[in-house]
Each structure stands twice: as structure tokens, then as C-alpha cells.
Motif scaffolding. Sequence first.
Motif, PDB file in Angstrom:
ATOM      1  N   GLY A  74      -5.339  -2.195  -5.000  1.00 43.32           N
ATOM      2  CA  GLY A  74      -6.391  -2.559  -4.070  1.00 43.32           C
ATOM      3  C   GLY A  74      -7.040  -1.374  -3.385  1.00 43.32           C
ATOM      4  O   GLY A  74      -7.490  -1.473  -2.243  1.00 43.32           O
ATOM      5  N   ALA A  75      -7.093  -0.232  -4.085  1.00 40.27           N
ATOM      6  CA  ALA A  75      -7.682   0.986  -3.505  1.00 40.27           C
ATOM      7  C   ALA A  75      -9.111   1.162  -3.997  1.00 40.27           C
ATOM      8  O   ALA A  75      -9.432   0.848  -5.140  1.00 40.27           O
ATOM      9  N   ARG A  76      -9.949   1.644  -3.116  1.00 38.64           N
ATOM     10  CA  ARG A  76     -11.308   2.010  -3.480  1.00 38.64           C
ATOM     11  C   ARG A  76     -11.354   3.523  -3.699  1.00 38.64           C
ATOM     12  O   ARG A  76     -10.571   4.259  -3.100  1.00 38.64           O
ATOM     13  N   PRO A  77     -12.285   4.013  -4.536  1.00 30.26           N
ATOM     14  CA  PRO A  77     -12.351   5.459  -4.771  1.00 30.26           C
ATOM     15  C   PRO A  77     -12.445   6.272  -3.497  1.00 30.26           C
ATOM     16  O   PRO A  77     -11.833   7.342  -3.381  1.00 30.26           O
ATOM     17  N   GLU A  78     -13.193   5.766  -2.514  1.00 30.63           N
ATOM     18  CA  GLU A  78     -13.375   6.537  -1.282  1.00 30.63           C
ATOM     19  C   GLU A  78     -12.138   6.547  -0.396  1.00 30.63           C
ATOM     20  O   GLU A  78     -12.078   7.290   0.596  1.00 30.63           O
ATOM     21  N   ASP A  79     -11.114   5.741  -0.731  1.00 37.11           N
ATOM     22  CA  ASP A  79      -9.892   5.717   0.076  1.00 37.11           C
ATOM     23  C   ASP A  79      -9.072   7.000  -0.072  1.00 37.11           C
ATOM     24  O   ASP A  79      -8.226   7.299   0.774  1.00 37.11           O
ATOM     25  N   GLY A  80      -9.269   7.723  -1.159  1.00 36.39           N
ATOM     26  CA  GLY A  80      -8.519   8.959  -1.371  1.00 36.39           C
ATOM     27  C   GLY A  80      -7.067   8.733  -1.757  1.00 36.39           C
ATOM     28  O   GLY A  80      -6.239   9.639  -1.607  1.00 36.39           O
ATOM     29  N   ARG A  81      -6.745   7.550  -2.281  1.00 41.31           N
ATOM     30  CA  ARG A  81      -5.358   7.275  -2.661  1.00 41.31           C
ATOM     31  C   ARG A  81      -5.034   7.779  -4.067  1.00 41.31           C
ATOM     32  O   ARG A  81      -3.871   7.769  -4.482  1.00 41.31           O
ATOM     33  N   THR A  82      -6.059   8.193  -4.798  1.00 39.95           N
ATOM     34  CA  THR A  82      -5.855   8.822  -6.103  1.00 39.95           C
ATOM     35  C   THR A  82      -6.754  10.057  -6.185  1.00 39.95           C
ATOM     36  O   THR A  82      -7.756  10.158  -5.480  1.00 39.95           O
ATOM     37  N   ARG A  83      -6.380  11.008  -7.068  1.00 41.79           N
ATOM     38  CA  ARG A  83      -7.186  12.196  -7.345  1.00 41.79           C
ATOM     39  C   ARG A  83      -7.211  12.414  -8.855  1.00 41.79           C
ATOM     40  O   ARG A  83      -6.241  12.090  -9.551  1.00 41.79           O
ATOM     41  N   LEU A  84      -8.318  12.961  -9.327  1.00 38.85           N
ATOM     42  CA  LEU A  84      -8.393  13.402 -10.713  1.00 38.85           C
ATOM     43  C   LEU A  84      -8.739  14.881 -10.702  1.00 38.85           C
ATOM     44  O   LEU A  84      -9.786  15.280 -10.192  1.00 38.85           O
ATOM     45  N   VAL A  85      -7.838  15.693 -11.258  1.00 34.21           N
ATOM     46  CA  VAL A  85      -8.050  17.135 -11.336  1.00 34.21           C
ATOM     47  C   VAL A  85      -8.398  17.519 -12.771  1.00 34.21           C
ATOM     48  O   VAL A  85      -7.668  17.166 -13.705  1.00 34.21           O
ATOM     49  N   ALA A  86      -9.524  18.193 -12.936  1.00 30.73           N
ATOM     50  CA  ALA A  86      -9.882  18.797 -14.222  1.00 30.73           C
ATOM     51  C   ALA A  86      -9.450  20.256 -14.149  1.00 30.73           C
ATOM     52  O   ALA A  86     -10.059  21.055 -13.442  1.00 30.73           O
ATOM     53  N   ARG A 373     -17.556   0.493 -14.465  1.00 34.79           N
ATOM     54  CA  ARG A 373     -16.804   0.754 -13.245  1.00 34.79           C
ATOM     55  C   ARG A 373     -16.098   2.101 -13.239  1.00 34.79           C
ATOM     56  O   ARG A 373     -15.509   2.495 -12.237  1.00 34.79           O
ATOM     57  N   ALA A 374     -16.152   2.800 -14.356  1.00 39.63           N
ATOM     58  CA  ALA A 374     -15.493   4.107 -14.415  1.00 39.63           C
ATOM     59  C   ALA A 374     -16.078   5.060 -13.379  1.00 39.63           C
ATOM     60  O   ALA A 374     -15.366   5.898 -12.820  1.00 39.63           O
ATOM     61  N   LYS A 375     -17.364   4.931 -13.105  1.00 38.21           N
ATOM     62  CA  LYS A 375     -18.020   5.856 -12.187  1.00 38.21           C
ATOM     63  C   LYS A 375     -17.927   5.393 -10.741  1.00 38.21           C
ATOM     64  O   LYS A 375     -17.823   6.201  -9.835  1.00 38.21           O
ATOM     65  N   GLY A 376     -17.973   4.074 -10.516  1.00 38.06           N
ATOM     66  CA  GLY A 376     -18.045   3.594  -9.139  1.00 38.06           C
ATOM     67  C   GLY A 376     -16.864   2.810  -8.647  1.00 38.06           C
ATOM     68  O   GLY A 376     -16.825   2.423  -7.480  1.00 38.06           O
ATOM     69  N   GLY A 377     -15.877   2.544  -9.495  1.00 30.18           N
ATOM     70  CA  GLY A 377     -14.717   1.783  -9.051  1.00 30.18           C
ATOM     71  C   GLY A 377     -14.873   0.293  -9.298  1.00 30.18           C
ATOM     72  O   GLY A 377     -15.933  -0.206  -9.657  1.00 30.18           O
ATOM     73  N   TRP A 378     -13.789  -0.411  -9.090  1.00 27.96           N
ATOM     74  CA  TRP A 378     -13.733  -1.831  -9.435  1.00 27.96           C
ATOM     75  C   TRP A 378     -14.360  -2.731  -8.386  1.00 27.96           C
ATOM     76  O   TRP A 378     -14.652  -3.896  -8.624  1.00 27.96           O
ATOM     77  N   HIS A 379     -14.577  -2.228  -7.162  1.00 23.29           N
ATOM     78  CA  HIS A 379     -14.812  -3.114  -6.037  1.00 23.29           C
ATOM     79  C   HIS A 379     -16.204  -3.717  -5.990  1.00 23.29           C
ATOM     80  O   HIS A 379     -16.431  -4.692  -5.280  1.00 23.29           O
ATOM     81  N   ALA A 380     -17.187  -3.138  -6.713  1.00 23.06           N
ATOM     82  CA  ALA A 380     -18.524  -3.731  -6.700  1.00 23.06           C
ATOM     83  C   ALA A 380     -18.482  -5.054  -7.460  1.00 23.06           C
ATOM     84  O   ALA A 380     -18.122  -5.095  -8.629  1.00 23.06           O
ATOM     85  N   ASP A 381     -18.809  -6.150  -6.787  1.00 22.90           N
ATOM     86  CA  ASP A 381     -18.768  -7.459  -7.442  1.00 22.90           C
ATOM     87  C   ASP A 381     -19.675  -7.480  -8.670  1.00 22.90           C
ATOM     88  O   ASP A 381     -19.367  -8.076  -9.685  1.00 22.90           O
ATOM     89  N   GLU A 382     -20.827  -6.846  -8.562  1.00 23.20           N
ATOM     90  CA  GLU A 382     -21.736  -6.768  -9.690  1.00 23.20           C
ATOM     91  C   GLU A 382     -22.140  -5.311  -9.878  1.00 23.20           C
ATOM     92  O   GLU A 382     -22.864  -4.752  -9.045  1.00 23.20           O
TER      93      GLU A 382
END
Length: 542
Positions: A74-86, A373-382
Amino acid sequence: MSMDELIAAARVNKAWPFQEAQRLLKRYPDGAKSDGSPILFETGYGPSGLPHIGTFQEVLRTTLVRRAFEAMIGARPEDGRTRLVAFSDDMDGLRKVPDNVPNHDMLASHLGKPLSRIPDPFDAGHESFAAHNNAMLRAFLDRFGFEYEFVASNDMYNSGRFDDALRQVLRTNQDILDIMLPTLREERRQTYSPILPISPVSGRVLQVPVEVVDAEAGTVRFTDEDGSDVEQSALGGMSKLQWKVDWAMRWYALGVDYEMYGKDLTDSGVQSGRIVKALGGRKPEGLIYEMFLDENGEKISKSKGNGLSIEEWLTYGSEESLGFYIFPNPKSAKQLHVGVIPRAVDDYWAFRERIAEQDLDKKLGNPAWNLLRAKGGWHADEAPGEGESLPVTYGLLLNLASVLGTQATPEALEDYLRSYLGEVDIRPELARLIHCAINYTRDFIVPTLSKRAPAANEAAALRALDAELATAPADIAAEELQTIVYEIGKREEFGFESLRDWFRGLYETLLGSEQGPRMGSFIALYGVENSRKLIGEALARA
């Protein structure tokens, strides 16, 4: 869709990104680390070359797993609960001069030095060869809208942020040797060291035996290239680590929780996993993906040049279609060549159109839903464009462009589309595919076209079709045209064993190819009178 519904569906979904994320959830049942730091996803990049499709697929697939995990907790990208390091391994020594870069002689004079300490051969204003390629990597990832943090090995070593982890490597030097030496040839064992000191004289990364003098101080001793005995620090950018040790140290130092890698690194993953355990860390979760193959089923090799570049794919197809093609089972090898592009484009849009009518469980397994949703996360209903479709298929655009031949221009195709669809706005996605269709047709279809003469029964059926079209109203619908074509093909007098034979005859005599579109849609798009001209030309060859 409520958060509770999403979490429940994500935790049991069978699509591979969710299966991978479920493994992470077993590691962290509460969805977080005990110290509260973010769950860390990592991808690796070797900046001796420019980014390519392999780089794209690894970042994309890792992003898909990251988004799936966020859905589960139930995390949103802006929550900062995950990171992706390149992560860029730009402290690696240059082993050979790449063929596809300028200033070969200059680069040859710097062989063995860290990529981050070699001048930029492109003379593009970057401080080093690695800095140039790192900039290309960031531009490459930004082009596709990936959310990531860039980390360079050079910065981590030179700033001292790897120093504590390097001390741990020095403390466990013998344990690492015990892991690695049995895996090496006898000759290699004689010079192998987990630590690669950088010569204070030449600046090269040295492959020499190293004695740990003082692990806590970070001091090592070795024999330099000129035969002199050197005692110096291994910290602060004065050394780097062997590849498998370096990988394990990075997992340990950064606290990496998930990293996938190719089948060719299977052995490296095993050894690095043992090393990170010796360091006191834990191997990340991650899948081992299969490699890409060319159209002959051979492994793609940069040196052989038998692969397909990002630029080539985007010349003939959309970036969404590339993501769609890469999405299915990563553990199965995929042939990667231009011939797969048209179907990938049309299949992507077919899956995207289905989203609006699918229940949540089906959506989670829909490649287009995941890609949106890869770019914006799952939370957008549409998500933007969810459930949309194109008014024509890419295959139909290819057929139209092939018939037009040298007259196939974006303006010409758009005119046909407006005649077919009415005065509609040509959306950016469709406009882009029109250009791609013209490129693909010019390079791969027109050179192979060969319209054969119709057989006697085919000629008779074509005359019947022409007669039907001669009396058809100007605004006749594609479905009505399709029915006319079907009914003619079923008439016993023409002697077709199956409708497939009739349609193959249409494709080969009218379009010059073995496969083709729904003929009703094609006739409606190309126009009844233009289609009658094609029939007349075919009959003239009989």
C-alpha cells in the motif's frame, strides 16, 4: 479500487512481477526493514559501452517488481518506502578499446586505468570516459521516464563512503580467498586478490597479490608494475575490488534487497552471494533472466553486431511496444529482431484496450496495465490513456503504406485515415506509428514485395469481387465489405478448399505478401475505387 482490495489482489496474483515481489514480502512481512530504511532495488551498468536494450529491460523489469511490491504494502512512490538505484561500475579498469568509440590511440594509452580516470574520447566536455557514458545512461533512463537514483562507483570509492565496507573486506580477506580460489584456474590463483590496488605510479588497476597489513587502517602491501614494494591505503579510491567481490561489497554497503541479472552471470551470483554472507550481509532477492536471441536463435553479441538497438526498435515501433515485448516470462529466451515489432505494437494496444473492462486480478496480470503504472505507480485509478485503443491496427498501416510504396508519406496516410474515419484528430500515438509504419515498409516490406499473377479460379473470384465493389455505396462499412469478401470465397464455383486459400490469394496478388489485414478494413481504408484499381492490375497479370 480501494487500497485494501489492491493489497489483497496483489499478494496472490500470479503475474511474474507480483511473484517476485511476494518473495520480497516474505523477507519483510511488515513491508519494511527493522531500521526503517527503504527497500532497495538495484540495477547495474558497465560504462565501458553505451546503454542498450539489455540496460532498458533490466531497469524496466526491476521497476515492475518495485511497483508490484508497493502495491502489496500500500505504498505510493512519493512515500519513499522503496528506492531504485542505477549503479555504474565506473571504477572498473579499461580492458580493451571499444570498436565504436573515437580516439583509439588515446584510449589505448590508458588501458588498465579506471574508466572514471580516462579522458573522454568523444571530446564532449565530460571529465572522463565514464562520465560521458554515465551521462548517456541518465539521458537514456530519463527518456523513458524511469524513476531512479544514479550512483557511481567512482563517487562511492573516492568519497570514502565505501571505506567501512572495504575494511570489512580486508578483515575477511582470507574467508573470501577460501571462497574464490577453488573456482579459479591454477595460473589465476597465483595472482588473485580480492583487493585490486591502484598503482601510485601508472594509475592502473593492478591484478597482483596483495597482503593486508592493517585491516582497520585499510593498509595493504603489494609489488608495483616497476618491481617496487608499495605500502598504501586501500581506502579513499586507492583500490577497487575484483568483480564478484565488488558486487557482494555493494550489496553489503548499500543494503540491496533486490537485483536481477542475466543467465550469463549465474556463477557470479552464486559466488557473490557467498561473499556477501562472509561480509555479514545477505544476498538480495532476484531472478535470473534469459538472454535475447537473434532471428536465427543465436545469442545476441555486441561484438558480432547481431542484435537490435533501442534506436532501431524506436525507428519501427513505439517504446510501449518494446516494454510489452519484454514483459512476458523473463526466464524464457526471446528472439529480438525487427520482425517481432509489428505484432508487439498491435498486441500492446489490444491489451491496453482490455484494461477498462477487466476485473482487478486480470488487470494486475495485464502487461499494458503494468507498463502504464511503471512510471507513476499503482495508485492512479485511471492511468492516462487506460482503456484507449487505436482506430486502426499497425498491421493495417503497414499494408496501406506498402500499397502506396514511394507515395507513402505521413500526409498521405493521414488523408486516407481521415477519409476512412471521418474528420478525427490524429493522436500523437497514432501519428508516431504512421512514421514507424512508413519506415518499416520502406526498409523491410517494399524490397520483398512480389505480386504474382492470379490463378484461373482466383481471377474469376477477383472479377466477382470487383463487380460487387462496383455497386457498393461510397460509405459502405468495413464489416459489410468483409462479409462480401467472405461470401465470394465460400462460393463453390471458385473452388477454394478453404477461406484461407482465398485470402492468401488476395494477399499475394493484390498486396504482394503472404500475409495481410482484414480485407474489409483494408478496402474501407484504401478506398473502394483504389481497391478496384488493384484488382484490375492483378487481372491484367492473369
